[in-house]
Every structure is written in structure tokens, then in C-alpha cells.
Design an enzyme around this catalytic site. Structure first.
Site, PDB file in Angstrom:
ATOM      1  N   HIS A   5    -102.623 -59.559  49.508  1.00 22.48           N
ATOM      2  CA  HIS A   5    -102.005 -59.150  50.458  1.00 22.48           C
ATOM      3  C   HIS A   5    -100.221 -59.346  50.051  1.00 22.48           C
ATOM      4  CE1 HIS A   5    -105.447 -59.208  52.757  1.00 22.48           C
ATOM      5  NE2 HIS A   5    -104.985 -60.043  53.732  1.00 22.48           N
TER       6      HIS A   5
ATOM      7  N   CYS B  42    -105.456 -65.342  56.897  1.00 24.02           N
ATOM      8  CA  CYS B  42    -105.065 -65.144  55.571  1.00 24.02           C
ATOM      9  C   CYS B  42    -103.540 -64.862  55.371  1.00 24.02           C
ATOM     10  CB  CYS B  42    -105.826 -63.965  54.582  1.00 24.02           C
ATOM     11  SG  CYS B  42    -106.337 -62.456  55.638  1.00 24.02           S
TER      12      CYS B  42
END
Lengths: 337, 337
Positions: free
Chosen positions: B242, B129
């Protein structure tokens, strides 16, 4: 033994209250303690050594007879009142950014440049919180191996923005679980379950003032005008304790094990670095402590002579109150008051 | 128009459920949807296009007739079941790290290396990710100005560690306000009001596996074996999204304004960069979105040809489910199934 009259301006704030606790814990030789704040906060009571003291509104007379005045009431109050306190005979240790880069004001981290207190002209500046913990961690390596470059990204606790920001995080997090909306009062955006790449104001070069403090204060404290710092400062939903990823490039080679050895014998540093046993510093563990904690020391992949590390400290203590009280202790030790 | 039989292994997980939503939203041409999980999770019901489907226990027969199998059930399940699914005639798009660095498995970010799907031998790997969002942001600059070095520090949401980690943050934060103790189940330390410099396991070089994914996957995806990445990966108390501080050194000079121009016309990137109006991306704003958001683009102080930036994306979507579904879309577009 001599005892000293101490004033705290901004006594009701997050840093001011921590200054009181640190003076107690370190048994600073206090004769009289005088708690000062804006007229708005005057009248509140705070405890020192088991005795309650009423907070007084700041005034020129409030500095009469004071030996050391610890200021933590913001830059504009420092600019207004520091000259007054000095005129009344106090030495001002100022936690704001108002005087830090003035050529005739020492900017002091006692583990790094204690001797600089000696040339003070009435005001000594306490550095920025993120900068203090970084220089305590990197200066010992700089002395041994000469640092050229520093990349730093911060994970800064809300307490660095004061008591209202602590309330912002607490109330907004509660509101989240109650399905309510909370509008932040001190922070520029929502902080609950979020991160904000914005601390202090933006400047013309698109860096924040907080980031430029790390660039400029590092050089002044370490007497290292050539060190380059590349910073990004980010607020995270943590109450107490700033964390930093720090990558340094040194002129001479240094292995992670050598760096650990240097830091283990460095003043004010605790090495917590045993990743195989999940040992590394974290903000919830360092809250309430006075040292700078360093872990995750490893070889950097980019610089030939590079090290990566993780630096954590309690921003209200070593990043502010403890550092200020340590400066006061230097004044006593060097018999400057 | 052809329609395809799709299986999701790990359908009840945080990524699996997001895959279902993304397939719906993007109107992927689904004939049959088959939801698979471990026997423990079998029997649960999940909705797709308004219809409830029962989750089946994974078995060799479950892949019978499947065209594309989206895997997000962890590395060991991928190793066990991907060969089975391929044998049954499915193309596997695997979200685990099990096959990412295998020489005969393409590792694909559709905005960066779409053509790599063409040489798949049954398995296509979906990258880490943190790496996905970084390469989407830096690859356009690399194509124009050639990137040599990348310093990255991450601020990673708990959802990256799965549904139990989301529960850890929620329950532990509630427990904090109730004065109770909560023991984290999925994360290596307490996450409420804390940050943890530890994602995935530690390796012999004292980097984490998560950090080494950023080093190695970046090179493979970008076909840039010489790019050096210096990473630190940190978990923060954020549910979704994130964030990353990224400093790049390029071979050719590039100004912040040129970089903004390049990124404004880059696929899958949204530039949100107007600091004077407090405009920069943040996780709470990008949650639920499919693009990679870039802000705080500015000149770096260390590299002659250096840029600093701030990159944010929804880790469950672009960092996992959306990227996997985009790979499935490439298979359709290139008529590879």
C-alpha cells in the site's frame, strides 16, 4: 461558413492522434489538414475523415497558409517552432509547458476562462492535464463559495507520458506474465503492478515539475492568485484517464448537496455520485469521453468549510486534445481568426 | 526458554499464509503450530519449517491447549470464535475489524503503543493495514511536534482484499490481453488498468468503512483523540504494497530535514528520500519487507507548519501478519502468557 487550415505538430503522438479524432467528432470547420512531425516520424500515414494523409517533416514552409497550429510535440519543439508558425500567420495552441506561465500567453480552459483567448499574441497555451480536470471541477465552487486551499493527490495514467509510456505498461505487464524482464523506456521506474510518485523532473524544493504546474497553472487559469494548492502527483498502471482526490477549503460554507447542485449545472462536468449504488467515476469508464466526472462529494473532517471529492477525466481528451480543440472553437466563435 | 502453542485461524488466506512465513522468519518460539480454517478449506496442506501440516476445520476443541491464536478469517468468524478461544485459555490476536474499537480491547502497533497489550482481557486487535503504516510513519513526528491534522490518500494493493482479489487482478489482466471478459469476484469493479475509489462498504456519511478505520483507529492507537484525519481510500492494480500520500499539520514547526532525522531513528521506519537520484519508496520494492518506508518529505504549501510525505509498506506483512506476530512477541517479552 468559413473553413480553416489546421496543422498538427506532433501528429503521430498519443495527443496528436487524439486531436485528429476530436476535430472529426466535433465537426471542426477544417479546410485543409496538415500533419506535421519530426523528420523521424515523417512519412507515416494517418486517417482523417476517411482519407489517408502523409505526415510531413516540420519546416517553416509547412506553416504557410495555416490558420491554427495545434502543437503537441514537447516543450523544446514548441519553443523552436511556435515563433515560426506565428510569423507565418498561424495562431498556435500549444499543449507543452513551454509558454504556459509567460505573462503574454493566455492559459485557457474554455469552461473556466474563455475570455482569455481574446488577448493572445499568437500563442495560446493548453494547460497541464491534471490541472485542467481539477479546475473544471473546482472553479464552479470557487465562483460560488471562494476556495482558499486545495489538497490534491493524483492517480495519473501512463498515456500522459506519451505513446512510449503506453507501450511500457503494455509490454511490461505482458513480460510479467511470461516471467521476462522489461526495461521501461519512457517512465522513470517499473509501472506494471506498481505506482511511481514521480512525474516530470524533480525541482529544488523537492516537488516535481508536474506538481508545481498544478500549483501555478491553477492560479493563472482561475485568476485566483491566492489559492494555495498542495499536490502529490503519482503515476499508476492505468492506460487512459487521470483520477484525483481533491479536498477544498472554501471561505463560505458549502454542503455536499449544494456542491452537487453547483456542479450539475456547471459546463463540462458530469456528477456521478451515488455511493450507496456503487456509483462513482473510474478511469476505465471515462476513457474516450470529453467531460470531467466528479463523485464521492462529502464533507471533509478537517476544515470547517471543507469538501472532499474524486475527479476523473480522460487525460488525452479533456486533459489535452479536446481542450485544445475547444480553444480553437473559441477562436472561431470570437472571430479571432 | 519457553515455547508456545500457536493456532492460526484463516491459515489458508493471504494473511494467514504470511503469518506462517513471518513466524518462521522471526524464529518465534513455537512448540505446536495448529492451522485452522473454515470446513471448506480444511484438508489443505501448508508448510511450516519444512514440515507439512494439514489444515483442520475450526472447532472449540481446536483451541484446546493453545497459548496464542492469530485470527485472520474475517469479522464474523472472529466474533464467533474469539470468545471460544479465549474461554479455552488462548490470547487472541485478531486481524479483523470486529473488536478494534471496543473499549476493553487494546488496538496495538508495537512501534507506537506496545504497553497497551498489558491491559488485554483475552483479545488484542491488529489494526487496519492502511492505518498501521500511517501511524508508524507519523507517530514519531507527533511525539516530537504534536500533529493536529492529517490528509491521506491511499493507493492500496489488491492483496488487502484477500487471495481472491489477487486472482481478480491476475486473471482480469490476462483476460485483457486475450480480449476476453473477466468478472471480478472479490472487488467491487474491474481493477485491471483501473483504480476504484471504494474499499469496504459505504457508510451513511458517504465515507467508506475503510476510510473511517483510518479516522478512528489512528486516534486510539496514538492515544490522540484530537487528531483529525481526512482520508480517501483507493484500490489500485498493484499486488502487494500500500502507498499513501500524507500531509500533516503540526503544532510546532518542523522542517523536512528535522522530520527525516526523527524518522531515521524511529522504530520500524526506513527513510528513502533522495529525489535528485530518483530515490523514493514504491510498492514493488517494499513487497516482502517488514518496515514502513517513507520518502518525498517536503514542506507543505498550505499549512504554516505542514509536511507532505509518501508512505509505503507491504500490507500483508507490516499491515497485517508482521504486526500480529510482533504483538505475540510483546506478549512473550512482557511475560503476559
Amino acid at each position: 461558413m468559413r473553413y480553416y487550415n489546421i496543422a498538427i505538430l506532433g501528429a503521430t503522438g498519443a495527443v496528436g492522434q487524439t486531436m485528429l479524432r476530436v476535430l472529426e467528432e466535433r465537426n471542426f470547420p477544417v479546410d485543409e489538414i496538415r500533419l506535421l512531425a519530426s523528420p523521424k516520424s515523417a512519412g507515416q500515414e494517418l486517417e482523417y475523415m476517411g482519407v489517408k494523409y502523409k505526415v510531413q517533416a516540420v519546416s517553416p514552409e509547412a506553416f504557410e497558409g495555416i490558420d491554427i497550429a495545434l502543437f503537441s510535440a514537447g516543450g523544446s519543439r514548441s519553443k523552436e517552432w511556435a515563433p515560426v508558425a506565428v510569423e507565418k500567420g498561424a495562431v498556435v495552441i500549444d499543449n507543452s509547458s513551454a509558454f504556459r506561465m509567460d505573462d503574454d500567453v493566455p492559459l485557457v480552459v474554455p469552461e473556466v476562462n474563455p475570455e482569455d483567448v481574446k488577448w493572445h499574441k499568437g500563442i495560446i497555451a493548453n494547460p497541464n492535464c491534471s490541472t485542467i480536470q481539477m479546475v473544471v471541477a473546482i472553479n464552479p465552487i470557487h465562483r460560488a463559495k471562494k476556495i482558499k486551499n486545495v489538497f490534491v493527490s493524483t492517480y495519473q495514467a501512463v498515456s500522459g507520458a506519451g505513446a512510449t509510456a503506453i507501450k511500457d505498461l503494455e509490454e511490461e505487464t505482458k513480460a510479467y506474465f511470461e516471467g521476462k524482464y522489461y526495461y521501461p523506456e519512457a517512465l522513470p521506474a517499473h509501472i506494471a503492478f506498481n505506482v511511481i510518485p514521480h512525474i516530470d523532473v524533480f525541482l529544488d524544493n523537492d516537488y516535481t515539475k508536474e506538481e508545481m504546474k498544478m500549483v501555478n497553472e491553477t492560479r493563472k487559469i482561475m485568476h485566483a492568485p491566492d489559492i494555495k494548492v498542495s499536490p502529490t502527483c503519482v503515476r499508476v498502471p492505468v492506460f487512459y484517464g487521470h483520477s484525483e482526490t481533491v479536498v477544498i477549503e472554501t471561505e463560505e460554507p458549502v454542503t455536499p448537496e449544494e456542491a452537487r447542485e453547483i456542479l450539475r449545472s456547471a459546463p463540462g462536468v458530469i456528477v456521478e455520485d451515488d455511493p450507496s449504488n456503487n456509483v462513482y467515476p473510474m478511469p476505465i469508464d471515462v476513457a474516450g469521453k470529453d467531460e470531467v466526472f466528479v463523485g464521492r462529494i462529502r464533507k471533509d473532517f478537517i476544515f470547517e468549510n471543507g469538501l472532499s471529492m474524486w475527479v476523473v477525466a480522460d487525460n488525452l481528451r479533456k486533459g489535452a486534445a479536446t481542450n485544445a480543440v475547444q480553444i480553437a472553437e473559441l477562436l472561431v466563435e470570437y472571430e479571432l481568426i
